[in-house]
Design an enzyme around this catalytic site. Structure first.
Site, PDB file in Angstrom:
ATOM      1  N   ASP A   1      -8.873  -0.175 -10.033  1.00  0.00           N
ATOM      2  CA  ASP A   1      -9.562  -1.259  -8.853  1.00  0.00           C
ATOM      3  C   ASP A   1     -11.053  -0.434  -9.102  1.00  0.00           C
ATOM      4  O   ASP A   1     -12.388  -0.150  -9.050  1.00  0.00           O
ATOM      5  CB  ASP A   1      -8.942  -1.531  -8.180  1.00  0.00           C
ATOM      6  CG  ASP A   1      -9.258  -2.339  -6.857  1.00  0.00           C
ATOM      7  OD1 ASP A   1     -10.730  -2.120  -6.976  1.00  0.00           O
ATOM      8  OD2 ASP A   1      -8.759  -2.252  -5.731  1.00  0.00           O
TER       9      ASP A   1
ATOM     10  N   GLU B   1      -1.515   0.787  -8.520  1.00  0.00           N
ATOM     11  CA  GLU B   1      -2.915   0.454  -8.533  1.00  0.00           C
ATOM     12  C   GLU B   1      -3.773   2.234  -8.031  1.00  0.00           C
ATOM     13  O   GLU B   1      -3.189   2.845  -6.889  1.00  0.00           O
ATOM     14  CB  GLU B   1      -4.066   0.098  -7.732  1.00  0.00           C
ATOM     15  CG  GLU B   1      -3.427  -1.740  -7.830  1.00  0.00           C
ATOM     16  CD  GLU B   1      -4.830  -2.385  -6.603  1.00  0.00           C
ATOM     17  OE1 GLU B   1      -5.276  -2.127  -6.066  1.00  0.00           O
ATOM     18  OE2 GLU B   1      -4.197  -4.091  -7.041  1.00  0.00           O
TER      19      GLU B   1
ATOM     20  N   LYS C   1       0.776  -1.140  -0.311  1.00  0.00           N
ATOM     21  CA  LYS C   1      -0.358   0.184  -0.094  1.00  0.00           C
ATOM     22  C   LYS C   1       0.943   1.219  -0.307  1.00  0.00           C
ATOM     23  O   LYS C   1       2.019   1.446   0.167  1.00  0.00           O
ATOM     24  CB  LYS C   1      -0.756  -0.335   1.613  1.00  0.00           C
ATOM     25  CG  LYS C   1      -1.865  -0.869   1.054  1.00  0.00           C
ATOM     26  CD  LYS C   1      -2.989  -0.732   0.862  1.00  0.00           C
ATOM     27  CE  LYS C   1      -4.182  -1.665  -0.099  1.00  0.00           C
ATOM     28  NZ  LYS C   1      -4.998  -0.925  -0.462  1.00  0.00           N
TER      29      LYS C   1
ATOM     30  N   ASP D   1      -0.395  -0.008  -4.459  1.00  0.00           N
ATOM     31  CA  ASP D   1      -1.955   0.573  -4.700  1.00  0.00           C
ATOM     32  C   ASP D   1      -2.160   2.007  -3.917  1.00  0.00           C
ATOM     33  O   ASP D   1      -1.817   2.104  -2.544  1.00  0.00           O
ATOM     34  CB  ASP D   1      -3.007  -0.552  -3.879  1.00  0.00           C
ATOM     35  CG  ASP D   1      -3.975  -0.431  -3.407  1.00  0.00           C
ATOM     36  OD1 ASP D   1      -4.951   0.810  -4.563  1.00  0.00           O
ATOM     37  OD2 ASP D   1      -5.135  -0.864  -3.946  1.00  0.00           O
TER      38      ASP D   1
ATOM     39  N   LYS E   1     -12.802  -6.502  -8.238  1.00  0.00           N
ATOM     40  CA  LYS E   1     -13.051  -7.080  -7.087  1.00  0.00           C
ATOM     41  C   LYS E   1     -15.187  -7.454  -6.505  1.00  0.00           C
ATOM     42  O   LYS E   1     -15.915  -6.748  -6.764  1.00  0.00           O
ATOM     43  CB  LYS E   1     -12.874  -5.998  -5.910  1.00  0.00           C
ATOM     44  CG  LYS E   1     -11.164  -6.513  -5.384  1.00  0.00           C
ATOM     45  CD  LYS E   1     -11.401  -4.688  -4.136  1.00  0.00           C
ATOM     46  CE  LYS E   1     -10.438  -4.646  -3.701  1.00  0.00           C
ATOM     47  NZ  LYS E   1      -9.563  -4.783  -4.309  1.00  0.00           N
TER      48      LYS E   1
HETATM   49  O1  LIG Z   1      -6.177  -6.802  -3.903  1.00  0.00           O
HETATM   50  C1  LIG Z   1      -5.854  -7.929  -3.276  1.00  0.00           C
HETATM   51  O2  LIG Z   1      -4.209  -8.333  -3.289  1.00  0.00           O
HETATM   52  C2  LIG Z   1      -5.365  -7.666  -1.929  1.00  0.00           C
HETATM   53  C3  LIG Z   1      -7.158  -6.901  -1.439  1.00  0.00           C
HETATM   54  C4  LIG Z   1      -7.066  -5.362  -1.286  1.00  0.00           C
HETATM   55  O3  LIG Z   1      -5.830  -5.287  -1.178  1.00  0.00           O
HETATM   56  C5  LIG Z   1      -7.672  -5.089  -1.036  1.00  0.00           C
HETATM   57  C6  LIG Z   1      -9.175  -5.561  -0.774  1.00  0.00           C
HETATM   58  C7  LIG Z   1      -9.363  -4.198  -0.416  1.00  0.00           C
HETATM   59  C8  LIG Z   1      -9.667  -2.562  -0.283  1.00  0.00           C
HETATM   60  C9  LIG Z   1      -8.488  -2.640  -0.025  1.00  0.00           C
HETATM   61  O4  LIG Z   1      -7.456  -2.971   1.516  1.00  0.00           O
HETATM   62  C10 LIG Z   1      -7.233  -3.493  -0.782  1.00  0.00           C
HETATM   63  C11 LIG Z   1      -7.044  -2.680  -1.892  1.00  0.00           C
HETATM   64  O5  LIG Z   1      -7.713  -1.455  -2.452  1.00  0.00           O
HETATM   65  O6  LIG Z   1      -6.969  -3.418  -3.664  1.00  0.00           O
HETATM   66 MG   LIG Z   2      -7.141  -1.528  -4.738  1.00  0.00          MG
END
Ligand SMILES: O=C(O)CCC(=O)C1=CC=C[C@@H](O)[C@@H]1C(=O)O
Ligand SMILES: [Mg+2]
Length: 324
Positions: free
Chosen positions: A212, A189, A135, A163, A233
């Site tokens: 995303d 991302e 992150k 991300d 997602k």
């Molecule tokens: O995408 C991944 O590898 C795992 C999930 C992840 O990073 C996330 C899931 C949900 C919300 C956020 O914290 C984050 C994302 O934004 O991608």
């Molecule tokens: Mg993301």
């Protein structure tokens, strides 16, 4: 046809920061339609609906099924849950690729305990992962860049997925991207909160981008040479048909597809892994979020542990023929 709805609350191993909100347990619902399961878990900070909204709509959908009518959910997490519980799953799936690891935390402390953190990721002696997600846009830019530099040194064969969750302005994102070891970055991302700003950053800094939040918000976007991947997602996007449409669009535009979790229960992660096998068998999925959960709703052989759940609804539909 038996119908049921359960509530779960799974403690997390450590508090989780989601778009400015800390959570210490993950709550959600499990729906069962004729013995087939779905996970309904709106993600605080990311989902438009609350768990209460999801429960109300799930009960209405089950009541419709009980009467022999169709369930027509509108909330993304409920669409995903009912979609999985009523999906015709393929008999055989290719072996799933291992999810890429997710490293989350404060950069200065991660640097201080990097060897231990990497030991956890490599689980003693395993080869380094091809990708690792981190992150960014959360802490001081210099600290985040220092962590990226250390990771690049320690894991020379690993590509980094970054991300930003839309956390930067155009100028901040461009400044950050210009200091990145570009050859180490798989993609970034959502650097900014609008698609226009994200594309401007990609053009200015030449960094590869993945979409995303743009997809889960259903915001308009177009293909661009710097867009490398779509992060899908299903809990946030909703209907499996909507996810499949994105997969088709990615294929048509030559984009990679990464199926990713929204911190669902172990049951939800298993369903996502099956969808990843169907939709993106060649891409390691973003499903390394199970490590946050201190408890499971299923046994290691996949049976749901009813004792860990609170039953909210149970009924039998007498009109099975009408569901088929
Ligand atoms: O995408 C991944 O590898 C795992 C999930 C992840 O990073 C996330 C899931 C949900 C919300 C956020 O914290 C984050 C994302 O934004 O991608
Ligand atoms: Mg993301």
């Amino acid at each position: 046809m038996p119908l049921a709805l359960y509530h779960y609350a799974l403690p997390l191993r450590q508090p989780l920061l989601l778009n400015g909100q800390w959570i210490t347990q993950r709550e959600g619902l499990l729906v069962s339609v004729n013995g087939q399961w779905g996970d309904i878990a709106p993600l605080p900070g990311f989902s438009v609906e609350t768990l209460t909204d999801a429960e109300t709509e799930s009960r209405a959908c089950l009541t419709a099924l009980k009467r022999g009518e169709k369930a027509v959910p509108t909330l993304p997490s409920v669409q995903f849950g009912f979609g999985c519980a009523q999906h015709v799953w393929p008999q055989h799936c290719p072996a799933a690729l291992a999810p890429y690891p997710l490293l989350q935390g404060e950069p200065v402390s991660l640097i201080a305990m990097l060897d231990r953190a990497l030991d956890n990721i490599l689980k003693g002696g395993q080869p380094p992962p091809s990708r690792l997600k981190l992150k960014v846009a959360r802490y001081a830019m210099s600290d985040e860049l220092a962590l990226i530099a250390r990771l690049s040194e320690k894991l020379p064969a690993t590509q980094l997925i970054l991300d930003a969750n839309g956390g930067w302005t155009r100028e901040e994102a461009t400044r950050f991207c210009r200091q990145l070891p570009r050859e180490k970055i798989d993609y970034l991302e959502e650097p900014c909160s609008t698609f226009a700003d994200t594309i401007a950053v990609a053009d200015a800094a030449g960094v590869k981008i993945a979409l995303d939040e743009t997809l889960s918000r259903n915001a308009p976007w177009y293909s661009h040479p710097h867009i490398a991947a779509l992060v899908i997602k299903p809990t946030l996007i909703g209907a499996l048909s909507a996810c499949e449409a994105l997969v088709q669009r990615a294929r048509a535009d030559n984009l990679r597809v990464v199926i990713s979790s929204s911190f669902e229960s172990d049951l939800g992660l298993g369903l996502l892994a099956r969808l990843a096998c169907q939709w993106a068998p060649e891409e390691p999925p973003g499903l390394d979020t199970g490590n946050w959960l201190a408890e499971r709703v299923t046994t290691t052989t996949g049976d749901v542990v009813a004792g860990r759940l609170t039953c909210l609804y149970q009924a039998t539909c007498l009109y099975q023929a009408m569901q088929e």
